[in-house]
Design an enzyme around this catalytic site. Structure first.
Site, PDB file in Angstrom:
ATOM      1  N   LYS A 215     -62.026  12.019  -3.726  1.00 29.06           N
ATOM      2  CA  LYS A 215     -61.032  10.750  -3.528  1.00 29.06           C
ATOM      3  C   LYS A 215     -62.124   9.343  -3.368  1.00 29.06           C
ATOM      4  CE  LYS A 215     -57.586   8.227  -0.658  1.00 29.06           C
ATOM      5  NZ  LYS A 215     -56.895   8.266   0.620  1.00 29.06           N
ATOM      6  N   ARG A 225     -50.494   0.676  -1.213  1.00 21.90           N
ATOM      7  CA  ARG A 225     -50.913   0.002   0.151  1.00 21.90           C
ATOM      8  C   ARG A 225     -49.826  -0.985   0.439  1.00 21.90           C
ATOM      9  NH1 ARG A 225     -57.449  -0.460  -0.557  1.00 21.90           N
ATOM     10  NH2 ARG A 225     -57.907   1.715  -0.612  1.00 21.90           N
ATOM     11  N   LYS A 241     -63.064   0.782   1.573  1.00 25.72           N
ATOM     12  CA  LYS A 241     -63.071   2.047   2.078  1.00 25.72           C
ATOM     13  C   LYS A 241     -64.303   2.922   1.644  1.00 25.72           C
ATOM     14  CE  LYS A 241     -58.117   2.532   3.310  1.00 25.72           C
ATOM     15  NZ  LYS A 241     -56.921   3.639   3.050  1.00 25.72           N
ATOM     16  N   LYS A 272     -58.562  12.161  -7.189  1.00 26.80           N
ATOM     17  CA  LYS A 272     -57.694  10.967  -7.061  1.00 26.80           C
ATOM     18  C   LYS A 272     -58.491   9.689  -7.139  1.00 26.80           C
ATOM     19  CE  LYS A 272     -55.022   8.723  -3.604  1.00 26.80           C
ATOM     20  NZ  LYS A 272     -54.780   8.830  -1.990  1.00 26.80           N
ATOM     21  N   SER A 298     -50.753   5.141  -7.429  1.00 27.69           N
ATOM     22  CA  SER A 298     -49.809   4.045  -7.894  1.00 27.69           C
ATOM     23  C   SER A 298     -50.271   3.031  -8.979  1.00 27.69           C
ATOM     24  CB  SER A 298     -49.701   3.224  -6.637  1.00 27.69           C
ATOM     25  OG  SER A 298     -50.929   2.681  -5.987  1.00 27.69           O
ATOM     26  N   TYR A 337     -45.777   9.516  -9.380  1.00 25.18           N
ATOM     27  CA  TYR A 337     -44.437   8.671  -9.096  1.00 25.18           C
ATOM     28  C   TYR A 337     -43.332   9.095 -10.282  1.00 25.18           C
ATOM     29  CZ  TYR A 337     -47.309   7.168  -5.443  1.00 25.18           C
ATOM     30  OH  TYR A 337     -48.377   7.151  -4.513  1.00 25.18           O
TER      31      TYR A 337
HETATM   32  C1  PBG Z   1     -54.451   6.596   2.325  1.00 21.07           C
HETATM   33  C2  PBG Z   1     -54.132   7.061   1.100  1.00 21.07           C
HETATM   34  C3  PBG Z   1     -53.942   6.040  -0.077  1.00 21.07           C
HETATM   35  C4  PBG Z   1     -53.147   6.934  -1.114  1.00 21.07           C
HETATM   36  C5  PBG Z   1     -52.754   7.975  -0.492  1.00 21.07           C
HETATM   37  N1  PBG Z   1     -53.295   8.197   0.670  1.00 21.07           N
HETATM   38  C6  PBG Z   1     -54.522   5.005  -0.365  1.00 21.07           C
HETATM   39  C7  PBG Z   1     -55.751   4.380   0.326  1.00 21.07           C
HETATM   40  O1  PBG Z   1     -56.779   5.188   0.332  1.00 21.07           O
HETATM   41  O2  PBG Z   1     -55.988   3.482   1.017  1.00 21.07           O
HETATM   42  C8  PBG Z   1     -53.033   6.045  -2.475  1.00 21.07           C
HETATM   43  C9  PBG Z   1     -52.097   6.611  -3.365  1.00 21.07           C
HETATM   44  C10 PBG Z   1     -51.713   5.916  -4.132  1.00 21.07           C
HETATM   45  O3  PBG Z   1     -52.268   4.940  -4.759  1.00 21.07           O
HETATM   46  O4  PBG Z   1     -50.489   6.372  -4.746  1.00 21.07           O
HETATM   47  N2  PBG Z   1     -54.593   7.707   3.328  1.00 21.07           N
END
Ligand code: PBG
Length: 347
Positions: A215, A225, A241, A272, A298, A337
């Site tokens: 990730k 978010r 992060k 991801k 997203s 999605y």
């Molecule tokens: C955080 C989490 C995130 C997503 C899924 N779980 C975002 C982040 O790391 O801030 C993102 C999914 C998306 O953008 O569709 N635990």
């Protein structure tokens, strides 16, 4: 017949001739030939639908940057799950949008045995028991700062082991609520092994782990978010992060981290975002023997919609191509999605 062939195939007409033994275009000439040699197909079995849930009994709320995506109360969520199941979608991934009043620096609400997402799981499992339910294991929906874990005293570093302890407790609650798969998305070190141990000890040996393994610290999470309110909790749209999510520049490190998750007992490993990281999906597919999931996040979804809205891209065609590319790269499951509309199209 002969004339028809000449009409279809101008390479057979008089004039300049290449002496070619192989003409790859032969198998692209008709739709039937093309489908005979098609190497990759996205099917409904590949799709995992991410869904957002809110408390209360209000109307569904749209997410500004994600057309067609909603935050739903539990009753509406269950209805959506029934419909997805009816369309042949096998799995959903749940994300709670928590009342800001319930958030604190420690993410205490995550370990409330009656927290929103657990109530949602129980309701879905009661209504559509065959649907595979996946829950996210991370503290970000529950913390005031929006980070996935608990912070040190200075407030500038997410503590690893203290966070893992909480993730284990969260996973156990989710297993007890009846999920099929827990999905740690936090990127703490050692969390997969720790979660596996707790689940096994407590009698949940059959609860699977889908590890968000590779990730990346990506800009593409922005709309998500907004959907769960983690950025607004943090008071910034660009929540950083980087001390736990992967550097987008690093391929080797991503594979190494994912292989650690496999060793620790991950049943799936995930990449991801998906579209900008197809090389990672491919390399991981070749490096591991467990199924590889990819999350079309997203921002990837929003990008396609935004361009389509401008009239610059065909929404459905770019949607299908983006998913095909993720599958072709080696993904066995795709969180997207677009799951519902693709399932509708494939029917
Ligand atoms: C955080 C989490 C995130 C997503 C899924 N779980 C975002 C982040 O790391 O801030 C993102 C999914 C998306 O953008 O569709 N635990």
């Amino acid at each position: 017949m002969v004339a028809a062939i000449f009409m279809n195939d101008s390479d057979n007409t008089e004039g300049f001739k290449l002496d070619l033994s192989r003409r790859p275009r032969r198998l692209r000439r008709t739709a039937a030939l093309r489908s005979m040699v098609e190497e990759t197909r996205v099917t409904v079995d590949d799709l995992i639908a991410p869904l957002f849930v809110i408390d209360g009994d209000g109307d569904k709320e749209s997410v500004g940057s994600m057309p067609g995506v909603f935050r739903r109360n539990i009753v509406d969520l269950v209805a959506e799950c029934r419909e997805l199941h009816g369309l042949g979608v096998k799995a959903v991934a749940l994300f709670p949008s928590i009342d800001p009043a319930l958030k604190d620096a420690m993410g205490t609400e995550a370990c409330n045995p009656d927290t929103l997402v657990l109530r949602a799981v129980r309701a879905i499992k009661e209504a559509v028991s065959e649907l595979v339910v996946i829950t996210d294991v991370a503290l970000d929906p529950y913390t005031t700062h929006g980070h996935d874990g608990v912070l040190n005293k200075e407030g500038d570093y997410v503590l690893n082991d203290e966070t893992v302890e909480r993730l284990c407790a969260m996973s156990l609650l989710q297993a007890e609520a009846g999920v099929d798969i827990v999905a740690p998305s936090d990127m703490m070190d050692g969390r997969v092994g720790a979660i596996r141990e707790v689940l096994d000890e407590e009698g949940y040996a059959n609860t699977a782990i889908m590890a968000y393994s590779a990730k990346f610290a990506s800009a593409y999470y922005g709309p998500f978010r907004e959907a769960v309110g983690s950025a607004s909790a943090a008071g910034t749209a660009s929540l950083d992060k980087k001390t736990y999510q992967l550097n987008p520049a690093n391929r080797r490190e991503a594979i190494a981290d994912a292989l650690l998750d496999e060793e620790e007992g991950a049943d799936f490993v995930m990449v991801k975002p998906a579209g900008p990281y197809l090389d990672i999906i491919r390399e991981l597919r070749d490096a591991t023997s467990v199924p590889v999931a990819a999350y079309q996040v997203s921002g990837e979804f929003a990008q396609i919609h935004a361009a389509a809205k401008m009239g610059w891209l065909d929404c459905k065609k770019s949607r299908d191509e983006s998913l095909l590319a993720i599958k072709r790269a080696g993904a066995d499951s795709i969180l997207t999605y677009f799951a519902r509309e693709v399932a509708e199209k494939l029917r």
